[in-house]
Design a protein around this motif. Structure first.
Motif, PDB file in Angstrom:
ATOM      1  N   VAL A 128     -27.654 103.723  26.429  1.00 12.30           N
ATOM      2  CA  VAL A 128     -27.991 102.679  25.926  1.00 12.30           C
ATOM      3  C   VAL A 128     -29.560 102.505  25.559  1.00 12.30           C
ATOM      4  O   VAL A 128     -30.135 101.564  25.019  1.00 12.30           O
ATOM      5  N   GLY A 129     -30.309 103.380  26.467  1.00  4.79           N
ATOM      6  CA  GLY A 129     -31.754 103.559  26.192  1.00  4.79           C
ATOM      7  C   GLY A 129     -32.540 102.513  27.410  1.00  4.79           C
ATOM      8  O   GLY A 129     -33.528 102.375  27.502  1.00  4.79           O
ATOM      9  N   HIS A 130     -31.874 102.135  28.274  1.00  6.13           N
ATOM     10  CA  HIS A 130     -32.198 101.238  29.341  1.00  6.13           C
ATOM     11  C   HIS A 130     -33.127 102.287  30.556  1.00  6.13           C
ATOM     12  O   HIS A 130     -33.829 101.716  31.105  1.00  6.13           O
ATOM     13  N   LEU A 131     -32.375 103.251  30.537  1.00  8.90           N
ATOM     14  CA  LEU A 131     -32.940 104.570  31.581  1.00  8.90           C
ATOM     15  C   LEU A 131     -33.211 105.798  31.186  1.00  8.90           C
ATOM     16  O   LEU A 131     -32.472 106.286  30.229  1.00  8.90           O
ATOM     17  N   THR A 132     -34.462 106.304  31.514  1.00 11.10           N
ATOM     18  CA  THR A 132     -34.975 107.615  30.994  1.00 11.10           C
ATOM     19  C   THR A 132     -35.376 108.382  32.346  1.00 11.10           C
ATOM     20  O   THR A 132     -35.911 107.863  33.223  1.00 11.10           O
TER      21      THR A 132
END
Length: 182
Positions: A128-132
């Motif tokens: 969901v784009g919270h963590l990279t």
């Protein structure tokens, strides 16, 4: 393809048998890329290639500026219903990269801490784009980024090889184009 060959990098090299500044034709010949495995986009100056890298089906994007190779992106094309398995893939590839380029800590970038305290949901956090997750190496003129990122429930796992010299040229060209547009 043998993995150690796939990640061989000299100070002048981009990836495998390529060197920064090569033309698209030179890359095709150096990599012995069959016509059936490649597609050229003249507008973006990108050569798209299907290949297997370290036992991962992959899409390779050879990017050019003024017909000079400056960036190579390897996108691993695995799919998993359990999003945490992408993290396992990232860890396995990271171990292989460390054997070639040396130890590196993972840069962890949390954009939203919703899943921060629940490791069993880290795969979802990435999706969901919270963590990279990212590791970066610098070798001569080459910057190597190993990235696991996501958005809209899609996870992208890849390696980006970039020529620092040609990247500066690309940014200068983009600045000139922006000034002309404004």
């Amino acid at each position: 393809m043998i993995f150690t060959t796939a990640l061989t990098l000299s100070l002048m090299a981009g990836f495998q048998q390529t060197e920064w500044g090569m033309s698209p034709i030179q890359v095709i010949h150096a990599q012995n890329i069959a016509q059936s495995n490649r597609e050229w986009d003249a507008e973006t100056q990108t050569l798209y290639v299907s290949d297997t890298i370290a036992d991962f089906e992959s899409a390779l994007l050879y990017e050019f500026i003024d017909s000079h190779l400056y960036k190579i992106t390897v996108i691993f094309q695995r799919t998993h219903s359990n999003k945490n398995l992408f993290i396992d893939d990232y860890a396995r590839m990271g171990e292989k990269l460390q054997k070639v380029y040396g130890e590196k800590n993972i840069d962890v970038d949390w954009k939203n801490s919703l899943y921060h305290k629940t490791p069993e949901h880290y795969g979802m956090a990435i999706a969901v784009g919270h963590l990279t997750l990212r590791k970066t190496w610098h070798r001569g003129d080459t910057m190597i980024n190993h990235v696991l990122a996501g958005d809209n429930m899609e996870i992208t796992h890849g390696i980006v090889y970039t020529s620092k010299k040609f990247l500066l040229r690309k940014k200068s060209k983009e600045d000139v184009q922006l000034k002309e547009e404004l």
